[in-house]
Design a protein around this motif. Sequence first.
Motif, short mmCIF file in Angstrom:
data_model
loop_
_atom_site.label_atom_id
_atom_site.label_comp_id
_atom_site.label_asym_id
_atom_site.label_seq_id
_atom_site.Cartn_x
_atom_site.Cartn_y
_atom_site.Cartn_z
N HIS A 1 -6.45 3.75 -20.48
CA HIS A 1 -6.60 4.93 -19.68
C HIS A 1 -7.98 5.53 -19.43
N ASN A 2 -7.95 6.06 -18.21
CA ASN A 2 -9.00 6.55 -17.88
C ASN A 2 -8.59 8.16 -17.86
N PRO A 3 -9.29 9.11 -18.43
CA PRO A 3 -10.49 9.21 -18.95
C PRO A 3 -10.41 9.02 -20.36
N SER B 1 1.13 -0.30 -13.12
CA SER B 1 0.32 -0.35 -14.11
C SER B 1 -1.18 -0.35 -13.48
N ASP B 2 -2.05 0.40 -13.80
CA ASP B 2 -3.25 0.41 -12.94
C ASP B 2 -4.31 -0.16 -14.12
N GLU B 3 -4.58 -1.62 -14.01
CA GLU B 3 -5.43 -2.14 -15.16
C GLU B 3 -7.03 -2.23 -14.83
N ILE B 4 -7.50 -1.67 -13.92
CA ILE B 4 -8.76 -1.93 -13.31
C ILE B 4 -9.98 -1.69 -14.47
N HIS B 5 -9.55 -1.03 -15.46
CA HIS B 5 -10.51 -1.07 -16.69
C HIS B 5 -10.04 -2.10 -17.78
N ALA B 6 -9.35 -3.33 -17.62
CA ALA B 6 -9.00 -4.06 -18.55
C ALA B 6 -9.84 -4.78 -19.16
N LEU C 1 0.96 4.15 -14.70
CA LEU C 1 0.32 3.94 -16.01
C LEU C 1 -1.13 3.80 -15.81
N CYS C 2 -2.05 4.17 -16.57
CA CYS C 2 -3.53 3.74 -16.49
C CYS C 2 -3.72 3.08 -17.76
N ASN C 3 -3.73 1.70 -17.58
CA ASN C 3 -3.87 0.98 -18.70
C ASN C 3 -5.05 -0.14 -18.73
N SER D 1 -13.63 -5.10 -9.30
CA SER D 1 -14.89 -4.31 -8.77
C SER D 1 -15.30 -3.40 -9.93
N LYS D 2 -14.49 -2.96 -10.87
CA LYS D 2 -14.87 -2.16 -11.85
C LYS D 2 -16.03 -3.02 -12.90
N THR D 3 -15.45 -4.31 -13.35
CA THR D 3 -16.32 -5.03 -14.08
C THR D 3 -17.71 -5.27 -13.52
N MET E 1 -5.89 12.61 -16.72
CA MET E 1 -5.51 11.69 -15.82
C MET E 1 -6.75 11.43 -15.01
N TYR E 2 -6.89 10.05 -14.44
CA TYR E 2 -7.84 9.87 -13.29
C TYR E 2 -7.33 10.68 -12.31
N ASP E 3 -8.73 11.35 -11.64
CA ASP E 3 -8.53 12.16 -10.59
C ASP E 3 -7.92 11.96 -9.31
N PRO F 1 -6.64 -3.74 -0.10
CA PRO F 1 -8.12 -3.15 0.21
C PRO F 1 -8.63 -2.41 -1.06
N SER F 2 -7.58 -1.72 -1.84
CA SER F 2 -8.25 -0.98 -2.76
C SER F 2 -7.04 -0.63 -3.95
N VAL F 3 -7.39 -0.43 -5.04
CA VAL F 3 -6.53 -0.12 -6.11
C VAL F 3 -5.74 0.96 -5.82
N MET F 4 -6.29 2.10 -5.40
CA MET F 4 -5.73 3.32 -5.14
C MET F 4 -4.80 3.20 -3.83
N TYR F 5 -5.29 2.44 -2.83
CA TYR F 5 -4.30 2.10 -1.68
C TYR F 5 -3.10 1.40 -2.68
N ILE G 1 -19.50 9.29 -11.54
CA ILE G 1 -18.41 8.02 -11.11
C ILE G 1 -18.10 6.99 -11.98
N SER G 2 -16.99 6.33 -11.97
CA SER G 2 -17.12 5.37 -12.85
C SER G 2 -17.55 3.94 -11.96
N ASP G 3 -18.61 3.74 -11.86
CA ASP G 3 -19.03 2.44 -11.54
C ASP G 3 -20.53 2.34 -12.47
C1 LIG Z 1 -8.36 4.09 -13.14
C2 LIG Z 1 -8.97 4.01 -12.05
N1 LIG Z 1 -8.01 3.33 -10.77
C3 LIG Z 1 -8.57 3.06 -9.92
C4 LIG Z 1 -10.04 3.20 -9.58
C5 LIG Z 1 -10.53 3.01 -8.24
O1 LIG Z 1 -10.38 1.84 -7.54
P1 LIG Z 1 -10.39 1.56 -6.16
O2 LIG Z 1 -11.81 1.93 -5.53
O3 LIG Z 1 -10.06 0.10 -6.02
O4 LIG Z 1 -9.16 2.30 -5.35
C6 LIG Z 1 -10.62 3.96 -10.43
C7 LIG Z 1 -12.04 4.11 -10.21
O5 LIG Z 1 -12.70 4.91 -10.82
C8 LIG Z 1 -10.10 4.17 -11.69
O6 LIG Z 1 -10.80 4.64 -12.68
#
Ligand SMILES: Cc1ncc(COP(=O)(O)O)c(C=O)c1O
Length: 393
Positions: free
Chosen positions: A174-176, A202-207, A170-172, A236-238, A121-123, A95-99, A36-38
């Motif tokens: 990009h994961n994976p 634009s999901d920038e959690i990995h920026a 967009l995953c920016n 949270s990712k960083t 793409m991110y699952d 609450p969360s990026v995916m929310y 998992i990506s932490d």
């Molecule tokens: C691209 C991407 N977005 C979102 C998340 C999850 O973020 P959150 O837990 O805040 O929903 C992850 C976690 O692996 C991710 O890789």
Amino acid sequence: MSYDFTKTIDRRGTYCTQWDFTQDRFGRAGVLPFSISDTDFEAPAEVVERLVAVVQKGQFGYSRWNHSDFKLPIAGWFERRYGVGVRPAWIAYSPSVMYSASVYVRLVTPKGGRVLALSPMYDSFPGCIEGNGRELVASRLIETPAGPHSYEIDWEDLAAKAPSCQALLLCNPHNPCGRLWTSSELTQLMELAARHGLHVISDEIHADIVRPGLAFHSALEYLDVWPHISVVSSSSKTFNTAALGGSYIIEPESSLYEAFLQRTRHADYLNSPAICGMYATMEAYTSCDYYADGLAALTASNMDRLAGFLNERWPQVTMRPAEATYLAWMNVTGLGVSDDALQEALVNVGVGIMRGDTYGEGGEGHLRMCIGCPPSKLELGLAAMDRAFASLA
Ligand SMILES: Cc1ncc(COP(=O)(O)O)c(C=O)c1O
């Protein structure tokens, strides 16, 4: 301040998804996980100290996030780290990026609408589209072993699919596959979005985890090309604080900003922020630049070590060091075995690495390895991979 990224910590016995629940993912308890990506690092000392003070007060009643103490550190981070101006009025807690991504899918597309995303793409992306009764339209990235980047966007395919869609998720970066989209690619994407009226999420959690010498470009840089861009992200990712809860959106369109708040407050009833997550974001984005820099440097060196190992021992496995993210992406088709056989061999030697087909079309024949870990753990992983690959040769 500094953080010792060579230090190992024991994450077991903390209900830790990556370490305590390997049975779920790999069918066996106790495998060494690179899944998992932490990261396998503690949060920065400043964040921990801040949280200790918050927790010691023992006051956990309803709280608020709509103040400049929360918004200014986020705007400051974007300005300082990415050179992007963000107005505090555009920022909201989520609450969360995916929310956030899930709410946006509902807000910017009609029921039964279509959302474009780049594959593999991110699952969680497919679920956040299809789980909301929308159709996922995947455009497969082109793997380019010899080009300037490991993967390229298939512009023809994208142009053919875009007219029937209403949004681009967009995953920016990009994961994976670890692509850091360039300014020219992002301009082209926004032009395409403008041409077909696609709202860009634009999901920038990995920026923050970018290879030294490369630069991250937020989608917000392109608001003059196309104004319908929303950013969803989190610290949270960083800083490894996912379990604290909390993230944020950056929404320049005031009507959509209001619609987002309406949804979270009056439909989903998520009124109070997770106070520890809120404080963690405030502290990390104020005083922990050094930690983000250190993690990016460690990631680059782990990435190079893995690439060097493969080059030397298993040249039939190809990997370009990720431009961004702490997720290594390997093409294992050269081993000439099925994904099932490879997983079995890896688990048999006690190591858990994500199979590429988890990430959809184009992921088969690949492995995704989370290397946000101390070098000593990576070495154990490499030794295990060596044994697993040898057992298949
Ligand atoms: C691209 C991407 N977005 C979102 C998340 C999850 O973020 P959150 O837990 O805040 O929903 C992850 C976690 O692996 C991710 O890789």
